[in-house]
Design an enzyme around this catalytic site. Structure first.
Site, short mmCIF file in Angstrom:
data_model
loop_
_atom_site.label_atom_id
_atom_site.label_comp_id
_atom_site.label_asym_id
_atom_site.label_seq_id
_atom_site.Cartn_x
_atom_site.Cartn_y
_atom_site.Cartn_z
N LYS A 51 2.64 -0.19 -2.45
CA LYS A 51 1.29 -0.57 -2.25
C LYS A 51 0.96 -0.32 -0.72
O LYS A 51 -0.13 -0.05 -0.16
CB LYS A 51 1.09 -1.72 -2.87
CG LYS A 51 1.06 -1.68 -4.40
CD LYS A 51 0.90 -3.01 -4.82
CE LYS A 51 1.15 -3.04 -6.40
NZ LYS A 51 0.94 -4.18 -7.32
N GLN A 95 1.67 -10.49 -5.96
CA GLN A 95 2.52 -9.71 -6.90
C GLN A 95 3.20 -10.82 -8.06
O GLN A 95 3.71 -11.63 -7.70
CB GLN A 95 3.65 -9.11 -6.01
CG GLN A 95 4.64 -8.04 -6.84
CD GLN A 95 3.67 -6.90 -7.38
OE1 GLN A 95 2.79 -6.60 -6.84
NE2 GLN A 95 4.00 -6.28 -8.23
N ASP A 118 -6.95 -7.00 -8.34
CA ASP A 118 -5.93 -6.91 -9.35
C ASP A 118 -6.92 -7.09 -10.67
O ASP A 118 -6.26 -6.50 -11.80
CB ASP A 118 -4.94 -7.96 -9.39
CG ASP A 118 -3.60 -7.16 -8.91
OD1 ASP A 118 -3.46 -5.94 -9.09
OD2 ASP A 118 -2.57 -7.57 -8.45
N1 GUN Z 1 3.42 -7.12 -11.61
C1 GUN Z 1 3.54 -5.80 -12.55
N2 GUN Z 1 2.49 -5.26 -12.37
C2 GUN Z 1 1.70 -5.89 -11.33
C3 GUN Z 1 0.61 -5.44 -11.21
O1 GUN Z 1 -0.18 -4.67 -11.28
N3 GUN Z 1 -0.22 -6.37 -10.03
C4 GUN Z 1 0.54 -7.38 -9.60
N4 GUN Z 1 -0.07 -8.27 -8.76
N5 GUN Z 1 1.67 -7.95 -9.84
C5 GUN Z 1 2.29 -6.88 -11.02
#
Ligand code: GUN
Length: 284
Positions: A51, A95, A118
């Protein structure tokens, strides 16, 4: 059989995002994304790295708040509040998963819904379920964008979503329903998974189980979207679908890697720029 090439489309989206970032920079706005990473789960750390790198590629400012596994809930809330107040931050992403001592819902609810890139805050979940504008979780959004790129319209199709998590399965089913598909959601308690997948025109699977979907579970000519990410014993990335056998039976299929994964990142960037575009509105 046609490969749904997420790598290619994600690069196209990233180029579009880059152009939007450049035009925001003309107005002295640099989109900013804050990421909270708790603990040392290698998969989470790898996702966050990807990211960060993607932000850098398109000119989005990103900051990662790394915290130890033993961190208290209050400390995480403190960081989120700080980011909520920070006018240079447009998106806040925690996350997941979080360590067991942390109340994930409380953390997600602390994020300003206007910075919830998100789309996990109940405010945005509700808006998306209601068919209103709101932040859509990047993974299911990426799937919809990928289908659109290949002129696949879910309207009237039988869609089987396998997996019912808050971050993938549920929003995936919602988006498919919003797109006028007839949706079945299967999960760990589903009695006869095959009976559902066999009927589907489109199968979207994201549970994290290697070879969950085999050739005998897929209708001839079906569209198969593999949202799973797993590592084999020899360290290779693979999805939830037995690609080699299933691919000979279906009309379209996503590879892993190179399918949904890169689309997730591209859509996160899109959501961050969407928030930056709203900076003026947010002040009101
Ligand atoms: N953990 C697994 N997929 C994701 C996601 O798309 N966003 C976040 N914040 N955590 C995750």
């Amino acid at each position: 059989m046609t490969i749904l090439d997420g790598k290619k489309l994600s690069n196209k989206i990233k180029q579009e995002v880059k152009v939007q970032v450049e035009s925001l920079q003309q107005k002295n706005i640099t989109p900013g994304l804050a990421v909270v990473l708790v603990g040392n789960d290698p998969a989470s750390a790898a996702y966050v790295k990807m990211k960060e790198k993607a932000c850098e590629d398109v000119g989005i400012y990103s900051i990662v708040h790394k915290m130890p596994n033993s961190i208290s809930q209050e400390k995480i809330l403190e960081i989120i509040n700080m980011m909520n107040q920070n006018p240079n931050i447009d998106g806040i992403l925690v996350q997941l998963p979080l360590p067991s001592q942390i109340d994930t819902t409380a953390i997600l609810e602390a994020i300003d819904p206007k910075k919830d890139v998100d789309g996990f805050h109940p405010y945005n979940v509700g808006r998306v379920v209601s068919g209103l504008d709101g932040y859509i979780p990047a993974t299911p959004l990426g799937v919809m964008e990928l289908l659109k790129e290949y002129d696949i319209d879910p309207q009237g199709k039988d869609v089987c979503v396998v997996g019912a998590s808050n971050i993938v399965g549920k929003p995936m089913a919602t988006l498919m329903l919003n797109a006028n598909a007839t949706v079945t959601t299967c999960h760990i308690y589903t009695k006869d998974l095959k009976s559902h997948t066999l009927k589907a025109d489109i199968i979207c699977v994201g549970v994290g189980k290697i070879d969950l979907i085999t050739e005998d579970m897929v209708k001839e000519g079906a569209i198969v979207v593999d949202i799973g990410i797993n590592r084999t014993d020899d360290g290779k990335l693979t999805g939830d679908v037995s690609f080699d056998t299933v691919s000979s039976k279906c009309s379209y299929i996503t590879p892993v890697p190179g399918g949904v994964g890169p689309m997730t990142i591209a859509c996160l960037l899109q959501n961050t720029v969407k928030s930056a575009n709203n900076r003026e509105i947010k002040k009101v």
